[in-house]
Motif scaffolding. Structure first.
Motif, PDB file in Angstrom:
ATOM      1  N   VAL A  65       0.840  -1.210   0.000  1.00 46.32           N
ATOM      2  CA  VAL A  65       0.000   0.000   0.000  1.00 46.32           C
ATOM      3  C   VAL A  65       0.869   1.252   0.000  1.00 46.32           C
ATOM      4  O   VAL A  65       0.587   2.204  -0.728  1.00 46.32           O
ATOM      5  CB  VAL A  65      -0.967  -0.007   1.207  1.00 46.32           C
ATOM      6  N   THR A  66       1.931   1.268   0.790  1.00 49.63           N
ATOM      7  CA  THR A  66       2.773   2.466   0.834  1.00 49.63           C
ATOM      8  C   THR A  66       3.534   2.678  -0.471  1.00 49.63           C
ATOM      9  O   THR A  66       3.865   3.806  -0.799  1.00 49.63           O
ATOM     10  CB  THR A  66       3.769   2.419   2.012  1.00 49.63           C
ATOM     11  N   ASN A  67       3.797   1.599  -1.205  1.00 53.46           N
ATOM     12  CA  ASN A  67       4.416   1.765  -2.521  1.00 53.46           C
ATOM     13  C   ASN A  67       3.415   2.223  -3.562  1.00 53.46           C
ATOM     14  O   ASN A  67       3.753   2.946  -4.487  1.00 53.46           O
ATOM     15  CB  ASN A  67       5.078   0.466  -2.984  1.00 53.46           C
ATOM     16  N   LYS A  68       2.171   1.805  -3.435  1.00 54.40           N
ATOM     17  CA  LYS A  68       1.142   2.136  -4.418  1.00 54.40           C
ATOM     18  C   LYS A  68       0.504   3.499  -4.135  1.00 54.40           C
ATOM     19  O   LYS A  68       0.057   4.178  -5.061  1.00 54.40           O
ATOM     20  CB  LYS A  68       0.070   1.037  -4.387  1.00 54.40           C
ATOM     21  N   LEU A  69       0.477   3.916  -2.881  1.00 53.64           N
ATOM     22  CA  LEU A  69      -0.216   5.141  -2.485  1.00 53.64           C
ATOM     23  C   LEU A  69       0.345   6.410  -3.139  1.00 53.64           C
ATOM     24  O   LEU A  69      -0.440   7.224  -3.616  1.00 53.64           O
ATOM     25  CB  LEU A  69      -0.219   5.269  -0.961  1.00 53.64           C
ATOM     26  N   PRO A  70       1.659   6.619  -3.206  1.00 57.26           N
ATOM     27  CA  PRO A  70       2.150   7.839  -3.880  1.00 57.26           C
ATOM     28  C   PRO A  70       1.713   7.914  -5.341  1.00 57.26           C
ATOM     29  O   PRO A  70       1.342   8.981  -5.831  1.00 57.26           O
ATOM     30  CB  PRO A  70       3.666   7.745  -3.767  1.00 57.26           C
ATOM     31  N   TYR A  71       1.740   6.785  -6.038  1.00 53.70           N
ATOM     32  CA  TYR A  71       1.281   6.760  -7.426  1.00 53.70           C
ATOM     33  C   TYR A  71      -0.204   7.113  -7.491  1.00 53.70           C
ATOM     34  O   TYR A  71      -0.625   7.908  -8.321  1.00 53.70           O
ATOM     35  CB  TYR A  71       1.529   5.381  -8.035  1.00 53.70           C
ATOM     36  N   LEU A  72      -0.964   6.521  -6.583  1.00 58.39           N
ATOM     37  CA  LEU A  72      -2.404   6.772  -6.565  1.00 58.39           C
ATOM     38  C   LEU A  72      -2.702   8.238  -6.268  1.00 58.39           C
ATOM     39  O   LEU A  72      -3.551   8.854  -6.920  1.00 58.39           O
ATOM     40  CB  LEU A  72      -3.082   5.879  -5.530  1.00 58.39           C
ATOM     41  N   LEU A  73      -1.997   8.810  -5.323  1.00 53.85           N
ATOM     42  CA  LEU A  73      -2.222  10.216  -4.991  1.00 53.85           C
ATOM     43  C   LEU A  73      -1.774  11.139  -6.118  1.00 53.85           C
ATOM     44  O   LEU A  73      -2.349  12.206  -6.309  1.00 53.85           O
ATOM     45  CB  LEU A  73      -1.504  10.581  -3.687  1.00 53.85           C
ATOM     46  N   GLY A  74      -0.779  10.725  -6.877  1.00 51.42           N
ATOM     47  CA  GLY A  74      -0.316  11.540  -7.995  1.00 51.42           C
ATOM     48  C   GLY A  74      -1.252  11.476  -9.188  1.00 51.42           C
ATOM     49  O   GLY A  74      -1.495  12.474  -9.867  1.00 51.42           O
ATOM     50  N   ILE A  75      -1.810  10.307  -9.459  1.00 46.42           N
ATOM     51  CA  ILE A  75      -2.656  10.130 -10.645  1.00 46.42           C
ATOM     52  C   ILE A  75      -4.131  10.386 -10.325  1.00 46.42           C
ATOM     53  O   ILE A  75      -4.934  10.645 -11.233  1.00 46.42           O
ATOM     54  CB  ILE A  75      -2.449   8.710 -11.234  1.00 46.42           C
ATOM     55  N   PHE A  76      -4.476  10.348  -9.050  1.00 42.13           N
ATOM     56  CA  PHE A  76      -5.878  10.460  -8.654  1.00 42.13           C
ATOM     57  C   PHE A  76      -6.547  11.762  -9.104  1.00 42.13           C
ATOM     58  O   PHE A  76      -7.686  11.712  -9.581  1.00 42.13           O
ATOM     59  CB  PHE A  76      -5.997  10.282  -7.139  1.00 42.13           C
ATOM     60  N   PRO A  77      -5.906  12.919  -8.980  1.00 38.25           N
ATOM     61  CA  PRO A  77      -6.565  14.139  -9.474  1.00 38.25           C
ATOM     62  C   PRO A  77      -6.903  14.065 -10.962  1.00 38.25           C
ATOM     63  O   PRO A  77      -7.946  14.569 -11.389  1.00 38.25           O
ATOM     64  CB  PRO A  77      -5.542  15.242  -9.208  1.00 38.25           C
ATOM     65  N   LEU A  78      -6.058  13.411 -11.738  1.00 33.31           N
ATOM     66  CA  LEU A  78      -6.353  13.249 -13.165  1.00 33.31           C
ATOM     67  C   LEU A  78      -7.570  12.357 -13.389  1.00 33.31           C
ATOM     68  O   LEU A  78      -8.327  12.554 -14.343  1.00 33.31           O
ATOM     69  CB  LEU A  78      -5.140  12.673 -13.894  1.00 33.31           C
ATOM     70  N   LEU A  79      -7.765  11.377 -12.511  1.00 33.31           N
ATOM     71  CA  LEU A  79      -8.928  10.505 -12.633  1.00 33.31           C
ATOM     72  C   LEU A  79     -10.214  11.229 -12.248  1.00 33.31           C
ATOM     73  O   LEU A  79     -11.292  10.923 -12.757  1.00 33.31           O
ATOM     74  CB  LEU A  79      -8.761   9.263 -11.751  1.00 33.31           C
ATOM     75  N   LEU A  80     -10.099  12.191 -11.339  1.00 32.69           N
ATOM     76  CA  LEU A  80     -11.288  12.894 -10.860  1.00 32.69           C
ATOM     77  C   LEU A  80     -11.683  14.087 -11.722  1.00 32.69           C
ATOM     78  O   LEU A  80     -12.798  14.590 -11.599  1.00 32.69           O
ATOM     79  CB  LEU A  80     -11.066  13.385  -9.422  1.00 32.69           C
ATOM     80  N   VAL A  81     -10.800  14.549 -12.589  1.00 34.84           N
ATOM     81  CA  VAL A  81     -11.087  15.743 -13.398  1.00 34.84           C
ATOM     82  C   VAL A  81     -12.376  15.599 -14.204  1.00 34.84           C
ATOM     83  O   VAL A  81     -13.234  16.486 -14.151  1.00 34.84           O
ATOM     84  CB  VAL A  81      -9.872  16.107 -14.292  1.00 34.84           C
ATOM     85  N   PRO A  82     -12.594  14.507 -14.949  1.00 38.61           N
ATOM     86  CA  PRO A  82     -13.848  14.408 -15.710  1.00 38.61           C
ATOM     87  C   PRO A  82     -15.089  14.422 -14.811  1.00 38.61           C
ATOM     88  O   PRO A  82     -16.087  15.074 -15.134  1.00 38.61           O
ATOM     89  CB  PRO A  82     -13.735  13.075 -16.452  1.00 38.61           C
ATOM     90  N   LYS A  83     -15.022  13.724 -13.682  1.00 36.76           N
ATOM     91  CA  LYS A  83     -16.158  13.722 -12.752  1.00 36.76           C
ATOM     92  C   LYS A  83     -16.386  15.117 -12.174  1.00 36.76           C
ATOM     93  O   LYS A  83     -17.520  15.566 -12.034  1.00 36.76           O
ATOM     94  CB  LYS A  83     -15.923  12.719 -11.622  1.00 36.76           C
ATOM     95  N   PHE A  84     -15.291  15.773 -11.845  1.00 32.62           N
ATOM     96  CA  PHE A  84     -15.400  17.098 -11.247  1.00 32.62           C
ATOM     97  C   PHE A  84     -15.953  18.110 -12.257  1.00 32.62           C
ATOM     98  O   PHE A  84     -16.798  18.942 -11.915  1.00 32.62           O
ATOM     99  CB  PHE A  84     -14.026  17.551 -10.730  1.00 32.62           C
ATOM    100  N   VAL A  85     -15.507  18.037 -13.491  1.00 32.28           N
ATOM    101  CA  VAL A  85     -15.986  18.964 -14.531  1.00 32.28           C
ATOM    102  C   VAL A  85     -17.478  18.755 -14.772  1.00 32.28           C
ATOM    103  O   VAL A  85     -18.252  19.717 -14.823  1.00 32.28           O
ATOM    104  CB  VAL A  85     -15.173  18.789 -15.842  1.00 32.28           C
ATOM    105  N   SER A  86     -17.891  17.485 -14.900  1.00 34.37           N
ATOM    106  CA  SER A  86     -19.329  17.240 -15.107  1.00 34.37           C
ATOM    107  C   SER A  86     -20.124  17.658 -13.876  1.00 34.37           C
ATOM    108  O   SER A  86     -21.260  18.144 -13.998  1.00 34.37           O
ATOM    109  CB  SER A  86     -19.578  15.782 -15.452  1.00 34.37           C
TER     110      SER A  86
END
Length: 162
Positions: A65-86
């Motif tokens: 989890v600690t190895n995957k979490l930085p990647y997730l936190l870095g890419i997560f805003p990009l995943l939320l952009v379409p949802k946030f825009v709509s």
């Protein structure tokens, strides 16, 4: 190997080798500590095997989890952009409220991603192996044999690094 044994026989091993970035004296101390711990474990059976495996299972999941979490936190805003825009467009049209935006669009996405990482951590190879070992502990004979073989390996390592 011949060169190593020559330096070992002469006693100049510390001048020519630094395994794992450690000096020979540091490596010898680590090996001796492992020997003493295994010896105490063999003599007094201080640690239950299944408890150690449960702790290693937890540690392997936490490592994943600690190895995957930085990647997730870095890419997560990009995943939320379409949802946030709509969501912003729906908010501007007054179709939904801000609370609806948070609870129906963004929060489920966050929960889904964290659930996915948690599931991947539980299904990682190391976590599955340690879980199996904690649920199916070794017999007394197998545990004693493992401790004896480990002690013998550390004793040989101690001889060849001093």
């Amino acid at each position: 190997m011949e060169e190593y044994l020559t330096y070992w026989w002469v006693g100049e091993l510390a001048n020519h080798y630094e395994p794992f970035g450690l000096t020979m004296a540091q490596l010898n101390k680590i090996i001796k500590l492992a020997q003493y711990l295994l010896g105490l474990l063999a003599l007094f059976e201080l640690v239950q095997f299944s408890q150690v495996m449960q702790q290693l299972n937890f540690a392997s999941r936490l490592y994943y989890v600690t190895n995957k979490l930085p990647y997730l936190l870095g890419i997560f805003p990009l995943l939320l952009v379409p949802k946030f825009v709509s969501g912003i467009i729906s908010l501007a049209k007054r179709e939904i409220t801000t609370e609806d935006l948070m609870y129906s669009m963004l929060l489920p996405a966050v929960q889904r991603e964290f659930t996915l990482v948690k599931a991947e951590a539980h299904s990682s190879k190391a976590a599955r192996m340690f879980k199996w070992l904690s649920e199916n502990p070794l017999s007394d004979t197998a545990r004693k044999m493992t401790i004896f073989v480990s002690f013998a390996v550390f004793s040989l390592a101690d001889i060849f690094t001093s």
